[in-house]
Design an enzyme around this catalytic site. Structure first.
Site, short mmCIF file in Angstrom:
data_model
loop_
_atom_site.label_atom_id
_atom_site.label_comp_id
_atom_site.label_asym_id
_atom_site.label_seq_id
_atom_site.Cartn_x
_atom_site.Cartn_y
_atom_site.Cartn_z
N HIS A 55 0.81 -1.22 0.00
CA HIS A 55 0.00 0.00 0.00
C HIS A 55 0.85 1.26 0.00
O HIS A 55 1.92 1.30 0.58
CB HIS A 55 -0.91 0.00 1.24
CG HIS A 55 -2.04 -0.98 1.12
ND1 HIS A 55 -3.14 -0.74 0.33
CD2 HIS A 55 -2.22 -2.21 1.67
CE1 HIS A 55 -3.96 -1.78 0.40
NE2 HIS A 55 -3.43 -2.69 1.21
N LYS B 64 -10.46 -1.16 3.59
CA LYS B 64 -10.23 -0.33 2.41
C LYS B 64 -11.27 -0.59 1.33
O LYS B 64 -11.16 -0.06 0.24
CB LYS B 64 -8.81 -0.59 1.90
CG LYS B 64 -7.76 -0.20 2.95
CD LYS B 64 -6.35 -0.42 2.47
CE LYS B 64 -5.33 0.09 3.47
NZ LYS B 64 -5.22 -0.77 4.66
#
Lengths: 476, 419, 122
Positions: free
Chosen positions: A51, A252
């Site tokens: 990420h 997410k």
């Protein structure tokens, strides 16, 4: 009995990253894993995303270690010969009122130190991602996102750690832990007792049970199951970046992920669960995933699904990683509650654990003969024709293609077994044999026979992933 | 890299490829080469040890290996070159094939013409997204057949079979005879997928229950399959709550459809038909790329191997003509369009110049119907049409004259009595 | 007492359901849509159902193929299928083998032979 300096419980990406980080020092280190191969727990079901780091709140361990972990990946993957692709991500806003969230996340990312964040819209956005829904208003672009194969990485970390002297004991579930003389720890598995000065709990989903064997546990795991679906490689051109939705929830959201191997993957969902063994997928979640990703990229179709899986995130109830030495039991260190961005943070977590061990009194002396590079993998399918031809001349077994969908040769299967694969999944994770569109229809029987031959076991004894997961039950 | 020149290269040595190679060689092509991934010729036939093959072609009831051997013998007689354990990596539109094997390494074949005969593969669990866990013991019927009939291992002892296609039915009997217990065959449609003969002789003979309009709603088991839950489905194929049955088993066999194997075709740039999943071909079995032909299950999934061989004959003969520079390209092509209750048809294009047999697969079973082509060109009575049986219909020269006035013709199944 | 039974005809794709009435183990009436082949099939299925058996036999000396596929050269009585399987489970053969070669003759006194369906070279 030899006393280890450090014993690591858990052969997932965290445990193996710690093992590798410690293997550069003059230490005796053992890693125990309850499954028959490393990476067979939560790590194999990870999304494989490194990420960029704008999702996490400033000041958290997740933000700090996520960011420092991300930048360590290029060197790490180069050393370990693990493919890494920095493909970047787009977090897309579909409504006007979501534009504020993009801005907010951009600011949060910049506070965390994420480089290169940019809001893109209009023609520029469609040039980057032509198949995005026309409803998209704008997107937050993060160039630093990368994709990696989480199981290849875990296997590589363990292999390199072993090259540097770490002992890995598989199929070794910890049954009991007791202290000797107040500090030395005695860990029992079915293979016997192991003594150690320092004990690291990187047991992931089972970290709470391990902690309770040592002391009154001071954390609670929060289990959330995620389902993911993999699409045929023929859809690979549909999406080029990881696509994030705007998610109001703790996760997410449901993503579209171009994997490092060239498939598209859609998911994950997030469902609170109690049972650690619940790795089932459901029609409801599949529908949820399809509905959500089609809002982002309408062309995605369930017809192209070739495989599905589920994994469990073992987060902590407080929402951040817990990486702390025990106050009561000297030398016991919890590395728990590692959910997203755990894979991203793994190398940084490993470094942090090394630092903690040093603070806790472990003497760290660098090895002179530390070998950071793993032996290269030959990925036959990726080689140019001439190179393929040269290899077949060198060894005929390269010319015998076992997995037709992914073009994997017999020699690669043999190499995978030589380097640690014991099961069908072990071969699959190392070579991709059986991961293609026919899902092992053609190659599984052949790989099972190669496994039996190379390991000197009966065909009936070969398993998919250990224990009772035998492929065939009886010889006629 | 070595370059080998051949007249006709046949990709795949199953029934389609064998027939094509024989037809090409008999048709005058001097150098014909078969490339196949397996250790033996015959494709899937060597593991299909049951009988029922060849009733049309040889007027005999043969088993798979016997049927295959008749072609293999002929291939040997004609001295057709066979490259086994050879994987074709890609095919280019200019009829160049890149292949690899252990003996020769990587090599290129420059062919006068190419016949695609890669067959089909079985639909896997992943493609169905069956809910539940992912234990071992889930395999396709064809893989189970390979384990039992070629390798000599029983994949399991207590079996549930999803899908009642012929392979699934045949495996139900085979497993039962080998001592396994087949607990159920589960079929999502309201009718069995396979032939009645197989339903009777493979299921009813052994009292194996057949659950129609049911499917697997959940797979249970951590390491190995421990059970499945089946449920009745409604018309939208959704599970009906309250109809679940829990069946204890250690193995789940899937017989849920075949997919033409066209990755090589599409990478070469051959146009595919969304209905068949295979290349669009004309009556000579030429694809959208000149000099590249296709036949058998790679074109459309057939129920009978006899049809597959017949397709091979056509493709092989024309591939030879092409390689010899004698194939006249058609002046124009008439499109055949699938109409009412037609799932797919082959060939999709016809020149209208020669008598042509059309192979048709329907969507749903219907009684007392007619197969109709265009307006007033052809109508044939059919007492029954069924998705598990390919319909054939041959266009006579007289009918072709009528057809020639048109650019496209709809083929459909109509109820008898209806105009 | 009369009993009724249905036999599904497999002679042609129409798959007719043939209703038979049975008394003292004999057919007393039969509805076969006026189809002669269906009537014959139903009678055969009722009085003496027969099946071709196909299976595999162990091969002693072959590296390439551990099994030889075989079939009965004529149909055998349906109720003997399992017994036949048991008998064949104990047979082992040696290569070379030709297609049509008799592997077991007059199996279970049925006057039916079991023959090889695949060529295995030595």
């Amino acid at each position: 009995m030899r006393t280890n300096n450090v014993l690591i419980i858990g052969g997932g990406v965290i445990g193996t990253a710690i093992a590798r980080a410690l293997s550069r020092y003059e230490l005796s280190i053992t890693l125990v894993e309850k499954e028959v191969e490393v990476g067979f727990g939560a790590s194999k079901a990870n999304s494989g995303i490194i990420h960029p780091g704008f999702h996490d709140q400033p000041g958290t361990l997740k933000a700090k270690l996520g960011l420092s972990g991300n930048v360590m990946y290029d060197k790490l993957c180069k050393e370990l010969d693990v493919p890494l692709k920095r493909i970047g991500s787009l977090l897309v806003a579909l409504k006007e009122e979501e534009l504020g969230i993009l801005e907010k996340l951009k600011v949060q990312g910049e506070l965390n130190g994420v480089p290169g964040l940019k809001i893109v819209k209009g023609e520029a956005l469609f040039q980057m991602e032509p198949n995005l829904t026309k409803k998209v208003k704008a997107a937050l672009y993060a160039p630093g996102l990368a994709v990696v194969s989480p199981y290849e990485l875990t296997i590589a970390l363990a292999e390199n750690a072993q090259q540097n002297g770490v002992k890995v004991i598989l199929d070794a579930e910890v049954k009991n832990i007791s202290s000797v003389n107040g500090a030395l720890k005695r860990v029992e598995t079915k293979h016997g007792f192991i003594l150690t000065d320092y004990l690291i709990n990187a047991a992931g989903l089972f970290a709470d049970e391990i902690a309770s064997m040592v002391e009154a546990r001071n954390f609670t795991l929060l289990l959330r199951k995620g389902e993911e679906y993999i699409l045929d490689k023929k859809t690979a051109d549909l999406v080029k970046h990881v696509i994030f939705p705007i998610s109001q929830k703790e996760t997410k959201g449901v993503l579209i992920i171009p994997t490092v191997d060239g498939n598209l993957m859609i998911g994950p969902t997030a469902k609170r669960i109690e049972k650690k063994s619940d790795l089932s997928t459901s029609r409801e979640d599949l529908q949820v995933i399809l509905n959500r990703v089609r809002k982002l990229v309408p062309q995605i179709s369930s017809e192209n699904i070739i495989a599905s899986f589920a994994g469990i995130r073992a987060g902590s109830e407080k929402g951040d990683f817990i990486i702390t030495p025990s106050k009561k039991v000297k030398g016991f260190i919890n590395v728990v509650g590692i959910d997203s961005p755990g894979l991203t943070a793994a190398p940084a977590i490993a470094q942090m654990v090394v630092d903690i061990l040093s603070q806790e009194g472990l003497k760290l002396r660098k090895k002179r003969d530390y070998q950071p590079s793993r032996k290269k993998w030959i990925r036959f399918r990726e080689l140019p024709s001439r190179e393929k031809g040269r290899l077949v001349k060198k060894d005929k077994r390269y010319g015998n293609i076992i997995c037709r969908c992914e073009t994997v040769s017999e020699m690669e299967v043999i190499e995978a077994i030589k380097r640690g694969a014991r099961t069908l999944d072990g071969v699959k994770f190392r070579t991709r044999a059986g991961m293609g569109r026919c899902q092992g229809g053609f190659c599984a029987p052949r790989i099972v026979q190669i496994l039996a031959r190379e390991l000197g076991i009966k065909v009936e004894e070969v398993t998919k992933r250990g224990r009772k997961s035998n492929i065939v039950l009886t010889k006629k | 890299m070595r370059i080998q020149k051949v007249d006709v290269a046949v990709v795949g040595g199953g029934p389609a490829g064998l027939a094509a190679a024989i037809a090409a060689s008999s048709g005058g092509a001097e150098k014909v080469t078969i490339l196949d991934r397996n250790k033996t010729l015959g494709g899937i036939l060597p593991q299909c040890i049951h009988n029922g093959f060849g009733l049309h072609r040889f007027k005999e009831d043969l088993t798979g290996p016997e049927y295959a051997q008749r072609f293999i013998d002929r291939v040997e007689e004609l001295k057709i070159e066979v490259k086994l354990e050879t994987m074709v990596l890609n095919i280019r539109p200019e009829k160049k094939i890149l292949a690899i094997n252990a003996k020769e390494g990587i090599f290129e074949i420059e062919a006068g013409s190419v016949v695609l005969a890669m067959g089909c593969r079985e639909r896997s669990r992943g493609a169905l997204s069956i809910p539940g866990t992912r234990p071992s013991g889930i395999l396709t019927a064809g893989v189970a057949q390979q384990w039992i009939n070629l390798e000599g291992y029983l994949p399991g002892k207590r079996i549930v079979i999803l899908g009642s296609g012929d392979i699934g039915l045949i495996m139900a009997r085979r497993l039962t005879l080998e001592g396994a217990e087949v607990k159920a065959v589960v079929e999502i449609m309201p009718y069995p997928g396979g032939l009645t003969r197989n339903v009777v002789q493979c299921l009813y003979d052994f009292d194996i229950p057949l659950f129609l309009e049911h499917t697997i709603s959940f797979i249970h088991g951590k390491d190995r399959v421990e059970a499945v839950t089946i449920a009745r489905v409604n018309e939208e194929k959704e599970f009906i709550p309250g109809t679940e049955k829990f069946i204890d088993c250690d193995t789940l066999l899937l017989s849920v459809g075949l997919i033409p194997e066209n990755e090589l075709s599409s990478s070469a740039g051959v146009r595919l038909d969304p209905f068949t999943g295979g290349p669009v071909v004309d009556e000579r079995r030429q694809t959208s790329l000149e000099g590249i032909f296709a036949c058998g299950n790679v074109v459309q999934v057939y129920d009978l191997v006899d049809h597959v061989s017949l397709e091979g004959d056509i493709a092989g003969k024309n591939a030879a003509l092409y390689a010899l520079g004698k194939l006249k390209q058609p002046k124009r092509l008439i499109k055949l369009i699938p109409g009412r209750n037609i799932h797919s048809l082959v060939p999709q294009l016809i020149s209208g110049e020669d008598m042509t047999t059309i192979f048709v697969r329907v969507k749903t079973p219907e009684k007392s119907v007619k197969l109709k082509m265009g307006q007033g060109i052809k109508e044939v009575k059919k007492p029954l049409v069924n998705p598990n049986q390919t319909l054939t219909s041959t266009l006579s020269l007289k009918e072709l004259v009528l057809l020639n006035a048109l650019d496209e013709v709809e083929v459909s199944i109509i109820k008898e009595g209806r105009e | 007492m009369d009993k009724t039974r249905e036999i599904i005809c497999i002679i042609c794709p129409l798959s007719c359901q043939i209703k038979i009435r049975v008394k003292n183990k004999k057919i007393v009436s039969l509805e076969s849509n006026g189809c002669r082949r269906g009537k014959e099939y139903a009678e055969q299925e009722f009085y003496n159902p027969q099946r071709v058996l196909t299976t595999t036999i162990k091969v002693k000396n072959s590296d390439s193929s551990p099994l030889l596929p075989v079939r009965t050269d004529k149909p055998i009585p349906k109720e003997k299928l399992r017994e036949c399987m048991q008998y064949l489970a104990n047979i082992e053969v040696e290569t070379p083998i030709e297609i049509g070669q008799i592997i077991a003759s007059n199996i279970l006194k049925t006057a039916v032979n079991v023959i090889a369906t695949r060529r295995l070279k030595s």
